[in-house]
Scaffold this active site. Structure first.
Site, PDB file in Angstrom:
ATOM      1  N   ARG A   1       0.897  -1.196   0.186  1.00 54.42           N
ATOM      2  CA  ARG A   1      -0.074   0.029   0.183  1.00 54.42           C
ATOM      3  C   ARG A   1       0.969   1.100   0.006  1.00 54.42           C
ATOM      4  O   ARG A   1       1.126   2.028   1.012  1.00 54.42           O
ATOM      5  CB  ARG A   1      -0.915  -0.030   1.323  1.00 54.42           C
TER       6      ARG A   1
ATOM      7  N   LYS B   1      11.949   7.905   3.384  1.00 50.08           N
ATOM      8  CA  LYS B   1      11.982   8.101   4.613  1.00 50.08           C
ATOM      9  C   LYS B   1      13.166   8.324   5.346  1.00 50.08           C
ATOM     10  O   LYS B   1      13.252   9.042   6.267  1.00 50.08           O
ATOM     11  CB  LYS B   1      10.964   6.981   5.210  1.00 50.08           C
TER      12      LYS B   1
ATOM     13  N   ASP C   1       4.073   1.569   4.767  1.00 50.60           N
ATOM     14  CA  ASP C   1       3.166   1.144   3.854  1.00 50.60           C
ATOM     15  C   ASP C   1       2.798  -0.235   3.483  1.00 50.60           C
ATOM     16  O   ASP C   1       3.003  -0.960   2.223  1.00 50.60           O
ATOM     17  CB  ASP C   1       3.761   1.911   2.456  1.00 50.60           C
TER      18      ASP C   1
ATOM     19  N   ASP D   1       4.294   3.795  10.855  1.00 49.03           N
ATOM     20  CA  ASP D   1       4.364   5.257  10.833  1.00 49.03           C
ATOM     21  C   ASP D   1       2.996   5.689  10.226  1.00 49.03           C
ATOM     22  O   ASP D   1       2.309   6.629  10.492  1.00 49.03           O
ATOM     23  CB  ASP D   1       5.378   5.838   9.883  1.00 49.03           C
ATOM     24  N   ASP D   2       2.377   4.730   9.319  1.00 47.26           N
ATOM     25  CA  ASP D   2       1.185   5.284   8.519  1.00 47.26           C
ATOM     26  C   ASP D   2      -0.085   5.073   9.630  1.00 47.26           C
ATOM     27  O   ASP D   2      -0.861   5.933   9.636  1.00 47.26           O
ATOM     28  CB  ASP D   2       1.061   3.980   7.729  1.00 47.26           C
TER      29      ASP D   2
ATOM     30  N   ASN E   1      -2.652  11.084   0.010  1.00 47.13           N
ATOM     31  CA  ASN E   1      -1.633  11.452  -0.882  1.00 47.13           C
ATOM     32  C   ASN E   1      -1.587  10.454  -2.012  1.00 47.13           C
ATOM     33  O   ASN E   1      -2.076   9.492  -1.980  1.00 47.13           O
ATOM     34  CB  ASN E   1      -0.382  11.002  -0.113  1.00 47.13           C
TER      35      ASN E   1
HETATM   36  P1  NAD Z   1      -5.950   1.915   4.113  1.00 50.60           P
HETATM   37  O1  NAD Z   1      -5.965   1.237   2.847  1.00 50.60           O
HETATM   38  O2  NAD Z   1      -5.461   1.278   5.449  1.00 50.60           O
HETATM   39  O3  NAD Z   1      -7.387   2.669   4.178  1.00 50.60           O
HETATM   40  C1  NAD Z   1      -8.130   3.385   3.239  1.00 50.60           C
HETATM   41  C2  NAD Z   1      -9.560   3.195   3.789  1.00 50.60           C
HETATM   42  O4  NAD Z   1     -10.348   4.094   2.743  1.00 50.60           O
HETATM   43  C3  NAD Z   1     -10.120   1.884   3.882  1.00 50.60           C
HETATM   44  O5  NAD Z   1     -10.836   2.073   5.111  1.00 50.60           O
HETATM   45  C4  NAD Z   1     -11.180   1.972   2.558  1.00 50.60           C
HETATM   46  O6  NAD Z   1     -12.315   1.336   3.054  1.00 50.60           O
HETATM   47  C5  NAD Z   1     -11.647   3.418   2.723  1.00 50.60           C
HETATM   48  N1  NAD Z   1     -11.984   3.712   1.220  1.00 50.60           N
HETATM   49  C6  NAD Z   1     -11.785   3.162   0.012  1.00 50.60           C
HETATM   50  N2  NAD Z   1     -12.608   3.537  -0.941  1.00 50.60           N
HETATM   51  C7  NAD Z   1     -13.461   4.380  -0.277  1.00 50.60           C
HETATM   52  C8  NAD Z   1     -14.593   5.334  -0.903  1.00 50.60           C
HETATM   53  N3  NAD Z   1     -14.928   5.275  -2.150  1.00 50.60           N
HETATM   54  N4  NAD Z   1     -15.249   5.954   0.066  1.00 50.60           N
HETATM   55  C9  NAD Z   1     -15.017   5.636   1.454  1.00 50.60           C
HETATM   56  N5  NAD Z   1     -13.880   5.208   2.008  1.00 50.60           N
HETATM   57  C10 NAD Z   1     -13.086   4.681   1.114  1.00 50.60           C
HETATM   58  O7  NAD Z   1      -5.126   3.563   3.551  1.00 50.60           O
HETATM   59  P2  NAD Z   1      -4.286   4.214   4.749  1.00 50.60           P
HETATM   60  O8  NAD Z   1      -2.946   3.933   5.244  1.00 50.60           O
HETATM   61  O9  NAD Z   1      -5.437   4.640   5.861  1.00 50.60           O
HETATM   62  O10 NAD Z   1      -4.282   5.682   3.915  1.00 50.60           O
HETATM   63  C11 NAD Z   1      -5.351   6.238   3.429  1.00 50.60           C
HETATM   64  C12 NAD Z   1      -4.932   7.609   2.641  1.00 50.60           C
HETATM   65  O11 NAD Z   1      -4.267   8.408   3.934  1.00 50.60           O
HETATM   66  C13 NAD Z   1      -3.803   7.579   1.738  1.00 50.60           C
HETATM   67  O12 NAD Z   1      -4.257   8.248   0.548  1.00 50.60           O
HETATM   68  C14 NAD Z   1      -2.469   8.019   2.299  1.00 50.60           C
HETATM   69  O13 NAD Z   1      -1.800   8.603   1.244  1.00 50.60           O
HETATM   70  C15 NAD Z   1      -3.191   9.032   3.294  1.00 50.60           C
HETATM   71  N6  NAD Z   1      -2.236   9.392   4.328  1.00 50.60           N
HETATM   72  C16 NAD Z   1      -1.821  10.513   4.529  1.00 50.60           C
HETATM   73  C17 NAD Z   1      -1.033  10.873   5.753  1.00 50.60           C
HETATM   74  C18 NAD Z   1      -0.570  12.173   6.088  1.00 50.60           C
HETATM   75  O14 NAD Z   1      -1.264  13.147   5.441  1.00 50.60           O
HETATM   76  N7  NAD Z   1       0.143  12.375   6.959  1.00 50.60           N
HETATM   77  C19 NAD Z   1      -0.372   9.507   6.318  1.00 50.60           C
HETATM   78  C20 NAD Z   1      -0.949   8.355   6.249  1.00 50.60           C
HETATM   79  C21 NAD Z   1      -1.812   8.218   4.934  1.00 50.60           C
END
Ligand code: NAD
Length: 557
Positions: A161, A179, A251, A273-274, A414
């Site tokens: 991911r 990182k 990730d 970290d995520d 992101n």
């Molecule tokens: P993840 O795969 O664990 O979770 C994604 C979530 O989004 C899941 O619960 C999924 O069901 C949901 N989802 C997917 N499609 C959807 C839809 N159409 N409507 C509603 N929900 C939906 O991923 P993650 O690690 O939680 O990361 C998610 C996002 O957050 C990524 O884009 C990542 O880049 C971003 N992120 C940003 C930061 C930051 O800004 N500091 C840090 C970590 C992650």
């Protein structure tokens, strides 16, 4: 960290094995290029291998920055910086440090996302360690091939991911590499200590199976007991080879991320970290935002779009913080609501709910969309962590501003192309009243004669400081309490001037100072929790500062 690079002794390659002649020029940790002095050129077999004029680091920096500016495309800039890093790390880190706001978006988000997508095409030379599932049983042997025995910081991914881009398999290596560069640039961790690792267990991204330039295994992902045994061998080999190392999980897909963290966080000093870093940076943004909104955390109701690692990680830390304001855990959880791909996460939803979502599945009738959830729940904050581009529509954001004087709108997905809304839209649709943060950087926005500088909720504000703090005191664990401490420390560094601009994070140009403060707070927490293996120094902050890597040349002779 005794007898090590950060203690101010000569570099770890010192002594009789110090590389000589042409080999020295190919050692990125020691190479000075045209800055080798006349004496060094004579003593180290470099005479004739360099042009005659001796340059200073400052002069080299000017040339490198000029070359950087000549590249108009961010990916070209990324390639330029990677090449420089592989050639001369001192110059690379000096450049990144001097131009942090300009360079961090190149070596990390958003450009690193593009770099990962094209990692096979732009591949020049390997960095870090690749361990494929075919090498099961041989991981300890692979670690013996790494040239530096005293590794302290490992960032590892299995590429499932990558940012919001999904399964990129072995192409995900850009993330651990990036990182760790940030650890050095932002928190002064010596690059000698850093080891990026990619575990290649295959990829379910079938497009990559057909890509002739793909650098990983052409096979589907291995899952189940075979995957678990591979990960167990990996962790045990790390413990054996690098007993002082901190392991950062990075990730992984969320089916493995939560499990691995739960399984290993007490066995090896590690964090994800995520989940945890994101939680800390988002909570810091909310805490700083409260200085504009007024009230306490317990007055907030958060609605998340996306219930994965980032979302539930933020909610868990928010709950811990609200508990400190006197609410019970169950009461605090009622302040966090989630919409995922199937609508509002509720108790009576058919099918099995993932473990990490279950605590937030409240008793409520089902709602299909985010718009309905906003209308019904009337949250004070909307947190986008879904990877769903433009999911925060004008209707939704305007509605938030109709019942909140200062709605909190964090579109954290992101890279930029996946953000739930742009910063400009968030300001525009709320007449400039929104408190905005994004995952990737957005440019300043001018509205009605006022200029807003949207805060970037970048994990870089948190993880380098947390890692540095844990490493300097040799903590045996990284606790959730440390991330809460880090969030508070970061929020306290947001100045009134930042808030006037609408920025809920300090400027990235202050990142090293931010990391020092967070490291100090985190190490102090480790000492108080009885987790530190080193004695408490007379002056903790001064001790941390003295251990940080400073990109400068040393005389070798
Ligand atoms: P993840 O795969 O664990 O979770 C994604 C979530 O989004 C899941 O619960 C999924 O069901 C949901 N989802 C997917 N499609 C959807 C839809 N159409 N409507 C509603 N929900 C939906 O991923 P993650 O690690 O939680 O990361 C998610 C996002 O957050 C990524 O884009 C990542 O880049 C971003 N992120 C940003 C930061 C930051 O800004 N500091 C840090 C970590 C992650």
């Amino acid at each position: 960290m005794t007898s090590s690079p950060v203690d101010g002794g000569l570099n770890p390659h010192g002594g009789p094995t110090f590389p000589w002649g042409h080999t020295l020029l190919t050692n990125s940790l020691l190479n000075k290029g045209t800055a080798f002095t006349e004496r060094e050129r004579d003593a180290l077999g470099l005479r004739g291998l360099l042009p005659p004029r001796v340059f200073t680091l400052k002069e080299q920096l000017g040339r490198a920055y000029g070359n950087f500016l000549r590249k108009s495309d961010p990916l070209e800039k990324y390639i330029f910086l990677t090449t420089l890093q592989n050639r001369n790390e001192t110059l690379f880190y000096k450049l990144v440090q001097e131009h942090a706001e300009e360079m961090i978006p190149i070596i990390y988000t958003p450009t690193v996302g593009q770099a990962c997508l094209e990692y096979g095409a732009i591949f020049r030379r390997p960095r870090g360690i690749f361990i494929s599932i075919r090498e099961r049983g041989r991981i300890a042997e692979i670690f013996r091939h790494w040239p530096h025995p005293d590794v302290r910081m490992i960032v590892v991914t299995d590429g499932e991911r990558i940012l919001g881009l999904g399964d990129l398999g072995a192409l995900g290596m850009g993330i651990p590499v990036g990182k760790l560069s940030l650890y050095t640039a932002c928190a002064g961790l010596h690059p000698y200590y850093c080891l990026p690792i990619t575990l290649d267990v295959g990829t379910d991204n079938t497009k990559l199976h057909e890509d002739p330039l793909y650098i990983g295994l052409y096979q589907k992902r291995v899952r189940g007991p075979e995957y678990d045994a591979f990960l167990q061998e990996f962790v045990e080999a790390v413990q054996q080879a690098y007993p002082k190392a901190l392991l950062q999980w990075e990730d992984f897909g969320n089916t493995n991320a939560f499990r691995l963290l739960r399984q290993y966080r007490d066995k090896i000093c590690s964090f994800n970290d995520d989940i945890q870093g994101t939680a800390s940076v988002a909570l810091a943004g909310i805490l700083a935002g409260l200085r504009l909104v007024g009230g306490r955390l317990r007055d907030q109701k958060l609605l998340f779009l996306g219930a994965g690692e980032a979302g539930t990680g933020i909610a868990d830390l928010f709950v811990a913080a609200v508990q400190q304001e006197g609410l019970s855990e169950a009461e605090a959880r009622q302040h966090c609501w989630f919409v995922d791909s199937q609508g509002l996460v509720v108790r009576n939803r058919p099918g099995r709910l993932a473990d990490h979502k279950a605590p937030y599945a409240h008793v409520h009738p089902p709602l299909a969309t985010l718009a309905e959830a906003v209308e019904t729940l009337r949250p004070t904050a909307l947190i986008g962590v879904s990877g769903q581009a433009r999911a925060f529509t004008r209707e939704i954001v305007s509605r938030m501003s109709s019942f909140n004087q200062r709605p909190i709108i964090f579109a954290l997905s992101n890279p930029t192309s996946k953000a739930e809304c742009t910063a400009e839209d968030a300001y525009l649709w709320t007449e400039g009243r929104a408190i905005v943060a994004s995952g990737s950087p957005f440019p300043p926005v001018t509205l009605g004669g006022r200029t807003f500088v949207p805060g970037q909720g970048n994990n870089v504000y948190i993880f380098p400081g947390v890692g540095l703090g844990a490493l300097v005191c040799e903590s045996t664990q990284i606790t959730d309490g440390m991330f809460l401490t880090a969030a508070k420390a970061l929020a306290a560094l947001v100045s009134d001037e930042d808030l006037v601009l609408g920025r809920v994070y300090p400027a990235l140009s202050k990142i090293r100072e931010v990391s020092v403060k967070i490291a100090t707070a985190v190490a102090d927490e480790a000492y108080h929790a009885g987790l530190a293996r080193r004695p408490y120094p007379a002056d903790l902050e001064a001790d941390i500062r003295s251990r940080m890597f400073v990109p400068a040349y040393r005389d070798y002779v």
